[in-house]
Scaffold this motif. Structure first.
Motif, PDB file in Angstrom:
ATOM      1  N   UNK A 300       0.850  -1.190   0.000  1.00 43.64           N
ATOM      2  CA  UNK A 300       0.000   0.000   0.000  1.00 43.64           C
ATOM      3  C   UNK A 300       0.885   1.239   0.000  1.00 43.64           C
ATOM      4  N   UNK A 301       0.683   2.085  -1.004  1.00 45.26           N
ATOM      5  CA  UNK A 301       1.276   3.427  -1.008  1.00 45.26           C
ATOM      6  C   UNK A 301       0.204   4.371  -0.481  1.00 45.26           C
ATOM      7  N   UNK A 302       0.332   4.840   0.756  1.00 48.84           N
ATOM      8  CA  UNK A 302      -0.735   5.631   1.364  1.00 48.84           C
ATOM      9  C   UNK A 302      -0.680   7.094   0.924  1.00 48.84           C
ATOM     10  N   UNK A 303      -1.498   7.901   1.582  1.00 51.05           N
ATOM     11  CA  UNK A 303      -1.509   9.325   1.287  1.00 51.05           C
ATOM     12  C   UNK A 303      -0.213   9.998   1.699  1.00 51.05           C
ATOM     13  N   UNK A 304       0.011  11.183   1.144  1.00 48.26           N
ATOM     14  CA  UNK A 304       1.215  11.958   1.436  1.00 48.26           C
ATOM     15  C   UNK A 304       0.885  13.435   1.391  1.00 48.26           C
ATOM     16  N   UNK A 305       1.470  14.180   2.305  1.00 48.19           N
ATOM     17  CA  UNK A 305       1.341  15.648   2.295  1.00 48.19           C
ATOM     18  C   UNK A 305       2.390  16.272   1.378  1.00 48.19           C
ATOM     19  N   UNK A 306       3.352  15.465   0.893  1.00 50.39           N
ATOM     20  CA  UNK A 306       4.431  15.974   0.037  1.00 50.39           C
ATOM     21  C   UNK A 306       4.706  14.931  -1.041  1.00 50.39           C
ATOM     22  N   UNK A 307       3.812  14.843  -2.007  1.00 44.42           N
ATOM     23  CA  UNK A 307       3.852  13.763  -2.994  1.00 44.42           C
ATOM     24  C   UNK A 307       5.176  13.701  -3.737  1.00 44.42           C
ATOM     25  N   UNK A 309       8.156  15.071  -3.034  1.00 40.39           N
ATOM     26  CA  UNK A 309       9.273  14.796  -2.139  1.00 40.39           C
ATOM     27  C   UNK A 309       9.285  13.336  -1.701  1.00 40.39           C
ATOM     28  N   UNK A 310       8.114  12.799  -1.352  1.00 35.07           N
ATOM     29  CA  UNK A 310       8.050  11.402  -0.926  1.00 35.07           C
ATOM     30  C   UNK A 310       8.310  10.445  -2.081  1.00 35.07           C
ATOM     31  N   UNK A 311       7.962  10.848  -3.301  1.00 36.54           N
ATOM     32  CA  UNK A 311       8.298  10.032  -4.471  1.00 36.54           C
ATOM     33  C   UNK A 311       9.815   9.953  -4.654  1.00 36.54           C
ATOM     34  N   UNK A 312      10.498  11.066  -4.449  1.00 35.95           N
ATOM     35  CA  UNK A 312      11.969  11.062  -4.522  1.00 35.95           C
ATOM     36  C   UNK A 312      12.556  10.150  -3.451  1.00 35.95           C
ATOM     37  N   UNK A 313      11.947  10.151  -2.256  1.00 37.00           N
ATOM     38  CA  UNK A 313      12.400   9.256  -1.179  1.00 37.00           C
ATOM     39  C   UNK A 313      12.206   7.804  -1.566  1.00 37.00           C
ATOM     40  N   UNK A 314      11.075   7.494  -2.198  1.00 37.98           N
ATOM     41  CA  UNK A 314      10.832   6.127  -2.659  1.00 37.98           C
ATOM     42  C   UNK A 314      11.951   5.653  -3.576  1.00 37.98           C
ATOM     43  N   UNK A 336      -1.191   9.117  -6.889  1.00 39.11           N
ATOM     44  CA  UNK A 336      -0.511  10.102  -7.739  1.00 39.11           C
ATOM     45  C   UNK A 336       0.893   9.636  -8.108  1.00 39.11           C
ATOM     46  N   UNK A 337       1.606   9.030  -7.164  1.00 41.76           N
ATOM     47  CA  UNK A 337       2.963   8.545  -7.441  1.00 41.76           C
ATOM     48  C   UNK A 337       2.979   7.447  -8.499  1.00 41.76           C
ATOM     49  N   UNK A 338       1.900   6.660  -8.582  1.00 46.50           N
ATOM     50  CA  UNK A 338       1.836   5.555  -9.531  1.00 46.50           C
ATOM     51  C   UNK A 338       1.605   6.009 -10.963  1.00 46.50           C
ATOM     52  N   UNK A 339       1.250   7.276 -11.160  1.00 45.37           N
ATOM     53  CA  UNK A 339       0.945   7.787 -12.496  1.00 45.37           C
ATOM     54  C   UNK A 339       2.223   7.943 -13.322  1.00 45.37           C
ATOM     55  N   UNK A 340       2.019   8.210 -14.615  1.00 42.33           N
ATOM     56  CA  UNK A 340       3.164   8.383 -15.521  1.00 42.33           C
ATOM     57  C   UNK A 340       3.855   9.722 -15.296  1.00 42.33           C
ATOM     58  N   UNK A 341       3.062  10.778 -15.135  1.00 42.63           N
ATOM     59  CA  UNK A 341       3.638  12.113 -14.939  1.00 42.63           C
ATOM     60  C   UNK A 341       2.877  12.857 -13.851  1.00 42.63           C
ATOM     61  N   UNK A 354       8.506  12.976 -13.383  1.00 43.15           N
ATOM     62  CA  UNK A 354       8.169  11.634 -13.844  1.00 43.15           C
ATOM     63  C   UNK A 354       7.652  10.798 -12.681  1.00 43.15           C
ATOM     64  N   UNK A 355       6.488  10.167 -12.884  1.00 41.33           N
ATOM     65  CA  UNK A 355       5.936   9.289 -11.866  1.00 41.33           C
ATOM     66  C   UNK A 355       6.488   7.879 -12.007  1.00 41.33           C
ATOM     67  N   UNK A 356       5.939   6.950 -11.258  1.00 42.04           N
ATOM     68  CA  UNK A 356       6.400   5.571 -11.302  1.00 42.04           C
ATOM     69  C   UNK A 356       5.946   4.845 -12.565  1.00 42.04           C
ATOM     70  N   UNK A 357       4.911   5.350 -13.209  1.00 45.67           N
ATOM     71  CA  UNK A 357       4.472   4.779 -14.478  1.00 45.67           C
ATOM     72  C   UNK A 357       3.808   3.421 -14.360  1.00 45.67           C
ATOM     73  N   UNK A 358       3.272   3.086 -13.189  1.00 46.85           N
ATOM     74  CA  UNK A 358       2.610   1.791 -13.018  1.00 46.85           C
ATOM     75  C   UNK A 358       1.119   1.844 -13.308  1.00 46.85           C
TER      76      UNK A 358
END
Length: 507
Positions: A300-307, A309-314, A336-341, A354-358
């Motif tokens: 589960x990729x939960x909610x984030x207040x800093x999408x 920034x947290x995507x970069x951490x991932x 949102x992180x799972x999207x393409x852009x 760039x998102x994760x593209x899944x």
């Protein structure tokens, strides 16, 4: 009965929220018309009221303890940190500004009357208002601008009960020090203490209780025992530090289902997964490294207040690279992180990322926040939820899933609370089990709403059985006892706050 009191704590996560909820539940069961209140809350776990206002999730839980629909008056000021220095300020359920720590001192001046008016409305509408403090009242660097602890208590003449967490150690020093650091006028409102999370023999604790009474001149109203399995809409991720894997009751089928929730740095609304842990045979744990995903049937990729920034951490942790090929559920920021852009000129100002593209989707952040209580159907079951987001996701492929989409073993939605819908949750878990090859069948009779009610009743029982409720009633009706002694080093010349003007002292 007409009255109010303030539940303060020696630290964050001392148990203010659950003690407040427990008092509310106990009073409601006595037929008292009671409401919760927290002037200022800092939390990334929030909820949307029926009229579209965003408040702290803990206050929504406390409203449920009272048998009430939550309202913005119960949490007029909500701070949602996006970094160590900046927070979004939500006022009466609507975003007002994005400020840094120093700018908020100026903003506070404009928010005092908002907090006053909200408390006034609640005290006029209900017999009792149980107020919850924020952090500790002894944060002396914040006292002058305080609108949530002793500033509120002194202005509204509220008796204060201080909760101390004995499980973390040093509770007697924390109780004594909390009182001693306050000005005499503030000390006069500290009526007594409640010790929380006690495990052990009560007789061993008794000498300490006698000493703290003698040293402070104040009563210990109760000692609350450690209560296993109590997980109710906590305010912040601090509580996750001591949270083990939850769930793991005997499965309805032959195998368990393992859920790994990624603990993002700015994780929000992680209460979404509580309903998963209510299912027999579902084990939920929070993870921060790729190796912890090895045996996960669902990530589960939960909610984030800093999408962004947290995507970069991932990506930096290697978790992003470990997701392809796994069953993944993204909720709100996680979706949102799972999207393409992702185009974000609002929250992070990063522009196109760039998102994760899944998932076949794109995201664009809007200046206006979407707040709502949507409803729909999925897997043939009704779903009621709530949504809180700036990022607007547009899916251009895949299968519909709630308001989002699904592509193979990856699902995404902006809806919070969807998993609390029993029929939908069971159908979704059955689908996850099929994808992961697990011999797992969800139990047919688990009601998350009933489980929450049981936990709220357990809190009411905790107060009724372990606290001097007669003393609480006397505090509500008569205020703090007169003639309470001052402790050194009280009486300093620190400048007093100007919050006193205009705060109601009665209903």
């Amino acid at each position: 009965m007409k009255g109010a009191l303030l539940v303060a704590g020696t630290t964050s996560d001392a148990g203010k929220s659950v003690v407040t909820a427990g008092i509310c539940r106990w009073l409601a069961r006595q037929g008292v018309r009671v409401a919760p209140y927290k002037a200022q809350n800092m939390s990334l776990n929030s909820f949307v009221t029926a009229d579209g206002a965003e408040i702290g999730r803990a206050q929504a839980m406390q409203a449920a303890a009272c048998g009430l629909e939550p309202s913005a008056d119960m949490n007029p000021i909500l701070l949602k940190p996006g970094s160590d220095r900046r927070s979004q300020v939500v006022v009466m359920g609507r975003p007002m500004a994005e400020v840094d720590a120093m700018e908020y001192w100026d903003v506070k001046e404009r928010l005092r009357q908002v907090a006053v008016d909200a408390l006034e409305r609640l005290r006029s509408a209900y017999d009792v208002v149980v107020c919850e403090g924020a952090g500790s009242p002894a944060e002396i660097n914040l006292r002058r601008g305080d609108i949530a602890n002793m500033g509120l208590a002194r202005a509204a003449n509220l008796p204060v009960v201080v909760v101390g967490d004995i499980d973390r150690g040093g509770v007697f020093a924390a109780l004594y020090g909390t009182v001693a650091l306050l000005e005499p006028e503030d000390q006069a409102l500290i009526a007594g203490f409640v010790i929380n999370k006690f495990r052990g023999a009560p007789e061993i604790l008794e000498p300490g209780l006698d000493m703290i009474r003698e040293l402070t001149g104040r009563e210990v109203y109760g000692v609350l025992p450690w209560l296993d399995g109590l997980w109710l809409d906590v305010e912040d991720s601090l509580a996750l530090d001591n949270r083990p894997a939850i769930g793991a009751r005997a499965p309805y089928g032959r195998q368990t289902l393992r859920v790994a929730v990624v603990r993002l740095p700015r994780i929000s609304n992680f209460t979404d997964v509580d309903a998963l842990a209510s299912e027999p045979g579902v084990v939920v744990r929070f993870v921060t490294s790729p190796g912890e995903l090895d045996d996960a049937d669902l990530v589960v990729l939960p909610g984030s207040r800093a999408t962004v920034s947290d995507l970069a951490w991932l990506r930096a942790t290697g978790l992003a690279a470990a997701l392809p090929g796994r069953a993944v559920l993204g909720i709100c920021g996680g979706y949102q992180m799972l999207a393409r852009t992702i185009r974000d000129d609002v929250e992070s100002g990063a522009g196109l990322v760039e998102g994760l593209g899944l998932l076949p989707a794109s995201v664009e952040f809007a200046a206006d926040k979407t707040l709502g209580r949507p409803a729909g159907t999925a897997y043939g079951h009704p779903v009621a939820a709530y949504e809180i987001h700036h990022g607007v996701v547009t899916a251009d492929g895949g299968e519909p899933f709630l308001d989002g989409c699904r592509d193979g073993s990856v699902w995404g939605t902006t809806w919070h609370g969807a998993l609390e819908n029993d029929g939908f949750r069971r159908a979704f878990l059955a689908e996850v089990a099929a994808v992961s090859g697990r011999d797992f069948t969800p139990a047919p009779d688990v009601s998350f709403a009933a489980l929450r009610e049981e936990r709220l009743d357990a809190l009411g029982d905790l107060i009724e059985r372990n606290v001097d409720t007669g003393a609480l009633l006397r505090l509500l009706e008569g205020g703090a006892p007169r003639g309470l002694p001052s402790l050194p080093p009280g009486g300093s010349s620190r400048e007093a706050p100007d919050f006193a003007a205009g705060v109601p002292t009665s209903g």
